[in-house]
Design an enzyme around this catalytic site. Structure first.
Site, PDB file in Angstrom:
ATOM      1  N   HIS A   1       0.813  -1.222   0.000  1.00 51.66           N
ATOM      2  CA  HIS A   1       0.000   0.000   0.000  1.00 51.66           C
ATOM      3  C   HIS A   1       0.851   1.279   0.000  1.00 51.66           C
ATOM      4  CE1 HIS A   1      -3.200  -2.789   1.016  1.00 51.66           C
ATOM      5  NE2 HIS A   1      -2.542  -3.168   2.088  1.00 51.66           N
TER       6      HIS A   1
ATOM      7  N   SER B   1       1.651  -0.277  -5.375  1.00 53.14           N
ATOM      8  CA  SER B   1       0.738  -0.555  -4.276  1.00 53.14           C
ATOM      9  C   SER B   1       0.225  -1.976  -4.434  1.00 53.14           C
ATOM     10  CB  SER B   1      -0.425   0.435  -4.292  1.00 53.14           C
ATOM     11  OG  SER B   1      -1.052   0.440  -3.030  1.00 53.14           O
TER      12      SER B   1
ATOM     13  N   SER C   1      -5.653   1.731  -2.413  1.00 50.61           N
ATOM     14  CA  SER C   1      -4.989   2.114  -1.161  1.00 50.61           C
ATOM     15  C   SER C   1      -3.953   3.222  -1.292  1.00 50.61           C
ATOM     16  CB  SER C   1      -4.338   0.882  -0.528  1.00 50.61           C
ATOM     17  OG  SER C   1      -3.310   0.380  -1.358  1.00 50.61           O
TER      18      SER C   1
ATOM     19  N   ASP D   1       3.184  -7.600   0.079  1.00 50.28           N
ATOM     20  CA  ASP D   1       2.070  -7.518   1.021  1.00 50.28           C
ATOM     21  C   ASP D   1       0.875  -8.195   0.365  1.00 50.28           C
ATOM     22  OD1 ASP D   1      -0.022  -6.900   2.717  1.00 50.28           O
ATOM     23  OD2 ASP D   1       0.421  -4.763   2.844  1.00 50.28           O
TER      24      ASP D   1
ATOM     25  N   GLU E   1       4.433  -9.277   4.268  1.00 47.28           N
ATOM     26  CA  GLU E   1       3.822  -8.449   5.297  1.00 47.28           C
ATOM     27  C   GLU E   1       2.595  -9.058   5.981  1.00 47.28           C
ATOM     28  OE1 GLU E   1       4.777  -5.454   6.364  1.00 47.28           O
ATOM     29  OE2 GLU E   1       2.983  -4.493   7.168  1.00 47.28           O
TER      30      GLU E   1
ATOM     31  N   ASN F   1       4.740 -11.061   9.003  1.00 46.95           N
ATOM     32  CA  ASN F   1       3.453 -10.993   9.707  1.00 46.95           C
ATOM     33  C   ASN F   1       3.529 -11.612  11.092  1.00 46.95           C
ATOM     34  OD1 ASN F   1       0.437 -10.501   9.635  1.00 46.95           O
ATOM     35  ND2 ASN F   1       0.493 -12.708  10.030  1.00 46.95           N
TER      36      ASN F   1
ATOM     37  N   LYS G   1       4.463  -7.429  14.786  1.00 44.95           N
ATOM     38  CA  LYS G   1       3.655  -7.117  13.608  1.00 44.95           C
ATOM     39  C   LYS G   1       2.210  -7.551  13.866  1.00 44.95           C
ATOM     40  CE  LYS G   1       1.790  -6.962   9.465  1.00 44.95           C
ATOM     41  NZ  LYS G   1       0.429  -7.408   9.188  1.00 44.95           N
TER      42      LYS G   1
ATOM     43  N   ASP H   1      -0.025  -4.381  14.517  1.00 48.21           N
ATOM     44  CA  ASP H   1      -0.614  -3.832  13.286  1.00 48.21           C
ATOM     45  C   ASP H   1      -2.018  -4.420  13.061  1.00 48.21           C
ATOM     46  OD1 ASP H   1      -1.309  -4.246  10.464  1.00 48.21           O
ATOM     47  OD2 ASP H   1       0.700  -3.648   9.884  1.00 48.21           O
ATOM     48  N   ASN H   2      -2.100  -5.748  13.030  1.00 47.97           N
ATOM     49  CA  ASN H   2      -3.384  -6.377  12.715  1.00 47.97           C
ATOM     50  C   ASN H   2      -4.437  -5.998  13.757  1.00 47.97           C
ATOM     51  OD1 ASN H   2      -1.257  -7.601  11.358  1.00 47.97           O
ATOM     52  ND2 ASN H   2      -2.297  -9.556  11.152  1.00 47.97           N
TER      53      ASN H   2
ATOM     54  N   CYS I   1      -5.973  -2.057  13.088  1.00 50.11           N
ATOM     55  CA  CYS I   1      -7.368  -2.157  12.633  1.00 50.11           C
ATOM     56  C   CYS I   1      -8.311  -1.508  13.645  1.00 50.11           C
ATOM     57  CB  CYS I   1      -7.751  -3.607  12.367  1.00 50.11           C
ATOM     58  SG  CYS I   1      -6.915  -4.271  10.895  1.00 50.11           S
TER      59      CYS I   1
ATOM     60  N   HIS J   1      -7.578  -9.174   3.479  1.00 51.46           N
ATOM     61  CA  HIS J   1      -6.699  -8.697   2.407  1.00 51.46           C
ATOM     62  C   HIS J   1      -7.337  -8.678   1.021  1.00 51.46           C
ATOM     63  CE1 HIS J   1      -2.824  -7.440   0.902  1.00 51.46           C
ATOM     64  NE2 HIS J   1      -3.058  -8.205  -0.147  1.00 51.46           N
TER      65      HIS J   1
ATOM     66  N   HIS K   1      -3.534   2.180   8.532  1.00 52.08           N
ATOM     67  CA  HIS K   1      -3.097   2.288   9.926  1.00 52.08           C
ATOM     68  C   HIS K   1      -2.258   3.540  10.138  1.00 52.08           C
ATOM     69  CE1 HIS K   1      -4.628  -1.627  10.050  1.00 52.08           C
ATOM     70  NE2 HIS K   1      -3.545  -2.340  10.192  1.00 52.08           N
TER      71      HIS K   1
ATOM     72  N   SER L   1       5.614  -2.622  12.311  1.00 53.12           N
ATOM     73  CA  SER L   1       5.577  -3.555  11.179  1.00 53.12           C
ATOM     74  C   SER L   1       6.769  -3.333  10.257  1.00 53.12           C
ATOM     75  CB  SER L   1       4.305  -3.346  10.358  1.00 53.12           C
ATOM     76  OG  SER L   1       3.184  -3.380  11.186  1.00 53.12           O
TER      77      SER L   1
ATOM     78  N   GLN M   1      10.079  -5.262   8.695  1.00 52.87           N
ATOM     79  CA  GLN M   1      10.366  -5.404   7.253  1.00 52.87           C
ATOM     80  C   GLN M   1      11.824  -5.063   6.961  1.00 52.87           C
ATOM     81  OE1 GLN M   1       9.158  -6.616   4.630  1.00 52.87           O
ATOM     82  NE2 GLN M   1       6.932  -6.700   4.802  1.00 52.87           N
TER      83      GLN M   1
HETATM   84  P1  NAI Z   1      -6.198 -14.642  11.605  1.00 51.99           P
HETATM   85  O1  NAI Z   1      -5.922 -15.957  10.991  1.00 51.99           O
HETATM   86  O2  NAI Z   1      -5.554 -14.256  12.888  1.00 51.99           O
HETATM   87  O3  NAI Z   1      -7.775 -14.431  11.810  1.00 51.99           O
HETATM   88  C1  NAI Z   1      -8.748 -14.786  10.886  1.00 51.99           C
HETATM   89  C2  NAI Z   1      -9.880 -15.452  11.683  1.00 51.99           C
HETATM   90  O4  NAI Z   1     -10.997 -15.687  10.825  1.00 51.99           O
HETATM   91  C3  NAI Z   1      -9.467 -16.808  12.256  1.00 51.99           C
HETATM   92  O5  NAI Z   1      -9.669 -16.829  13.658  1.00 51.99           O
HETATM   93  C4  NAI Z   1     -10.376 -17.795  11.530  1.00 51.99           C
HETATM   94  O6  NAI Z   1     -10.741 -18.899  12.361  1.00 51.99           O
HETATM   95  C5  NAI Z   1     -11.566 -16.939  11.170  1.00 51.99           C
HETATM   96  N1  NAI Z   1     -12.316 -17.426  10.020  1.00 51.99           N
HETATM   97  C6  NAI Z   1     -11.866 -18.033   8.897  1.00 51.99           C
HETATM   98  N2  NAI Z   1     -12.868 -18.324   8.070  1.00 51.99           N
HETATM   99  C7  NAI Z   1     -13.995 -17.861   8.660  1.00 51.99           C
HETATM  100  C8  NAI Z   1     -15.365 -17.863   8.283  1.00 51.99           C
HETATM  101  N3  NAI Z   1     -15.750 -18.396   7.126  1.00 51.99           N
HETATM  102  N4  NAI Z   1     -16.265 -17.304   9.133  1.00 51.99           N
HETATM  103  C9  NAI Z   1     -15.865 -16.776  10.316  1.00 51.99           C
HETATM  104  N5  NAI Z   1     -14.582 -16.764  10.727  1.00 51.99           N
HETATM  105  C10 NAI Z   1     -13.654 -17.291   9.910  1.00 51.99           C
HETATM  106  O7  NAI Z   1      -5.836 -13.573  10.472  1.00 51.99           O
HETATM  107  P2  NAI Z   1      -5.669 -11.988  10.701  1.00 51.99           P
HETATM  108  O8  NAI Z   1      -4.248 -11.687  10.949  1.00 51.99           O
HETATM  109  O9  NAI Z   1      -6.709 -11.528  11.632  1.00 51.99           O
HETATM  110  O10 NAI Z   1      -5.956 -11.468   9.226  1.00 51.99           O
HETATM  111  C11 NAI Z   1      -7.244 -11.555   8.612  1.00 51.99           C
HETATM  112  C12 NAI Z   1      -7.161 -10.933   7.219  1.00 51.99           C
HETATM  113  O11 NAI Z   1      -6.879  -9.535   7.346  1.00 51.99           O
HETATM  114  C13 NAI Z   1      -6.063 -11.491   6.335  1.00 51.99           C
HETATM  115  O12 NAI Z   1      -6.521 -11.506   4.996  1.00 51.99           O
HETATM  116  C14 NAI Z   1      -4.943 -10.485   6.486  1.00 51.99           C
HETATM  117  O13 NAI Z   1      -4.039 -10.528   5.415  1.00 51.99           O
HETATM  118  C15 NAI Z   1      -5.723  -9.205   6.565  1.00 51.99           C
HETATM  119  N6  NAI Z   1      -5.107  -8.046   7.199  1.00 51.99           N
HETATM  120  C16 NAI Z   1      -5.619  -6.823   6.860  1.00 51.99           C
HETATM  121  C17 NAI Z   1      -5.137  -5.679   7.423  1.00 51.99           C
HETATM  122  C18 NAI Z   1      -5.698  -4.364   7.021  1.00 51.99           C
HETATM  123  O14 NAI Z   1      -5.115  -3.328   7.347  1.00 51.99           O
HETATM  124  N7  NAI Z   1      -6.813  -4.295   6.341  1.00 51.99           N
HETATM  125  C19 NAI Z   1      -4.053  -5.698   8.414  1.00 51.99           C
HETATM  126  C20 NAI Z   1      -3.603  -7.026   8.745  1.00 51.99           C
HETATM  127  C21 NAI Z   1      -4.120  -8.147   8.156  1.00 51.99           C
END
Ligand code: NAI
Length: 479
Positions: A55, A78, A83, A140, A202, A227, A232, A236-237, A241, A347, A400, A408, A412
């Protein structure tokens, strides 16, 4: 967008504004600034040519300029079509130069790219001038890594496969891009993959892709999973968020969150931060989960845990945070309340079935403003969809804040230095940074917050069986 052979940004005249915000961000990014100071003389990234796909925000500008301060040459795109902060992109492209004679880093990113433009930008970060090849990837979500792996695969196969009816739009456009790319023969992809010493990834979703490639024996170069540094994903997550989710909802819709019923799908690191921020605004938050551990955590944190089908008709706000696909179906959206808000912070945009929504009989899409659309069903009710189902904290807001991204991005930078300078310590596979570096990242952020850290005495350290200077926890500790 203005496009020259060596950068593509929306509007270079935004550079001055971008530079001012970058200067403010530097103060909030003590980890990155400490990296610049510590490694100014040593220049550990001298000779590194980094292709970055992340991003293109103000915070990322501070990362890019830290990498170049450590000696790297960098090209940047990006990792999401919505983003980019155009003023940050312009400032990085201008660098020390002027709007008329830009002298910064080649950046290929603007807010609101088409998918074709998106993959073109990703190609540009891998296409170095003067016959040079990138030596490092900073990714990322894994799209730059995916492009290289697919290009190598299709080069070896001698052809790019045809898309099928099931191929998602994103991949369909990638296939078309690669077909043109391979026909033009501008890049020797096999030589390029050999030149890449490794990738630092990332996010959760990108790490997931890397793990699959490693499992299937397809990974072409080693990877560091940034990650899963504690500093991180547990920061960050979660805290990132917690800040940027409601920022996106507020900027997109300006509805009062207090008193509403909000559903967060997924209670991982991202979901935990989202739920806390919605509750902090006074919403009644409901969690959906598939993992019994996370479901139990949510329950003990005081949230109702339910299946989406049971609550879809009365909640006001829906946020997907799973990294999974088809979490909210078109049929479920059709049962939501009038003007329910639907957004994704995971993501990729496959968490919400946007394609299915568009196919519903009599459905009508109205743009309220960029990245905010109402979808009106045949019966006249509508829902509000943020960022067309793409991550709303970066599409509707600015992602963020700097301080959390400093954690984070310090990971990196350390990961880039590790992979580039100690390549032999990281054989083909997916690695995490050693714990002493994770603790170091946290340490670099304490002073700014006035944290008084207690020091172990030698006796206490011996009692716990850890060195006085750390690392303090075994690898299995979960924080
Ligand atoms: P995580 O693996 O810690 O959490 C995801 C959760 O969703 C897990 O607990 C899992 O059991 C649950 N899950 C999976 N399928 C599901 C379903 N069908 N229904 C309900 N729950 C379900 O992963 P994390 O780190 O929380 O990341 C989640 C997503 O967010 C990833 O795609 C990651 O890349 C992205 N992300 C986005 C950020 C942003 O700024 N927008 C920042 C960091 C990560």
């Amino acid at each position: 967008p203005r496009t020259t052979p060596d950068f593509g940004v929306a509007d270079l005249s935004l550079a001055e504004f971008g530079r001012k915000e970058i200067t403010l961000a530097e103060h909030e990014m003590p980890g990155l600034m400490a990296m610049r100071e510590r490694y100014a003389a040593e220049q550990p990234l001298a000779g590194a040519r980094i292709a970055g796909s992340l991003h293109m925000t103000v915070q990322t500008a501070v990362l890019i300029e830290t990498l170049t301060a450590l000696g790297a040459k960098v090209r940047w795109a990006s990792c999401n079509i919505f983003s980019t902060q155009d003023h940050a992109a312009a400032a990085v492209a201008v660098g020390d130069g002027t709007v008329d004679e830009p002298a910064g880093v080649p950046v290929f990113a603007w807010k609101g790219e088409t998918l074709g433009e998106y993959w073109w930008c990703t190609e540009q970060i891998l296409d170095w001038p003067g016959g040079e090849l990138p030596t490092m990837i900073l990714d990322d979500g894994g799209d730059a890594t995916l492009l290289v792996h697919r290009a190598v695969e299709y080069t070896k196969a001698g052809a790019v496969p045809e898309a099928t009816a099931d191929t998602p739009e994103e991949l369909r456009v990638l296939l078309a891009t690669l077909r043109n790319n391979l026909a033009a023969q501008r890049t020797d992809w096999i030589a390029l993959a050999n030149a890449v010493k490794g990738v630092t990834e990332e996010t959760t979703t990108g790490v997931h892709r890397l793990a699959e490639m490693a499992r299937d024996g397809q990974l072409l170069f080693p990877a560091i999973n940034v990650n899963d540094s504690v500093t991180k994903s547990k920061f960050d997550n979660k805290y990132g968020c917690r800040h940027s989710l409601i920022d996106g909802i507020n900027r997109g819709t300006d509805v009062l969150i207090g008193g509403k019923v909000a559903v967060v799908c997924g209670y991982g690191d991202v979901g935990k931060g989202c739920a806390e921020s919605l509750r902090g605004q006074g919403a009644r938050v409901i969690i959906t989960e598939i993992d019994p551990i996370c479901a139990l955590q949510a329950a003990l944190d005081g949230y109702q845990v339910a299946r989406l089908d049971e609550v879809v008709g009365y909640a006001d706000i829906f946020v997907t945070a799973t990294g999974c696909l088809d979490v909210i179906s078109a049929e479920q959206m059709s049962r939501m309340k009038h003007q329910a808000i639907v957004g994704n912070i995971g993501h990729f945009d496959n968490e919400i079935d946007m394609a299915g929504l568009a196919r519903l009989d009599g459905i009508r899409r109205t743009e309220i403003k960029p990245q905010v659309h109402t979808w009106t069903f045949a019966d006249g009710r509508s829902i509000i969809v943020l960022s067309e189902g793409r991550l709303l904290n970066l599409g509707n807001a600015t992602g963020h804040p700097s301080f959390v991204m400093s954690n984070s991005f310090t990971n990196q930078v350390l990961a880039q230095i590790e992979l580039f300078t100690r390549t032999d310590d990281y054989p083909l596979g997916v690695h995490v940074l050693p714990k002493h570096l994770d603790e170091e990242v946290a340490r670099l952020h304490l002073d700014a917050l006035g944290v008084g850290l207690t020091e172990l005495t030698a006796e206490q350290a011996a009692y716990l069986g850890v060195p006085v200077q750390g690392p303090y926890k075994p690898e299995a500790y979960r924080y």
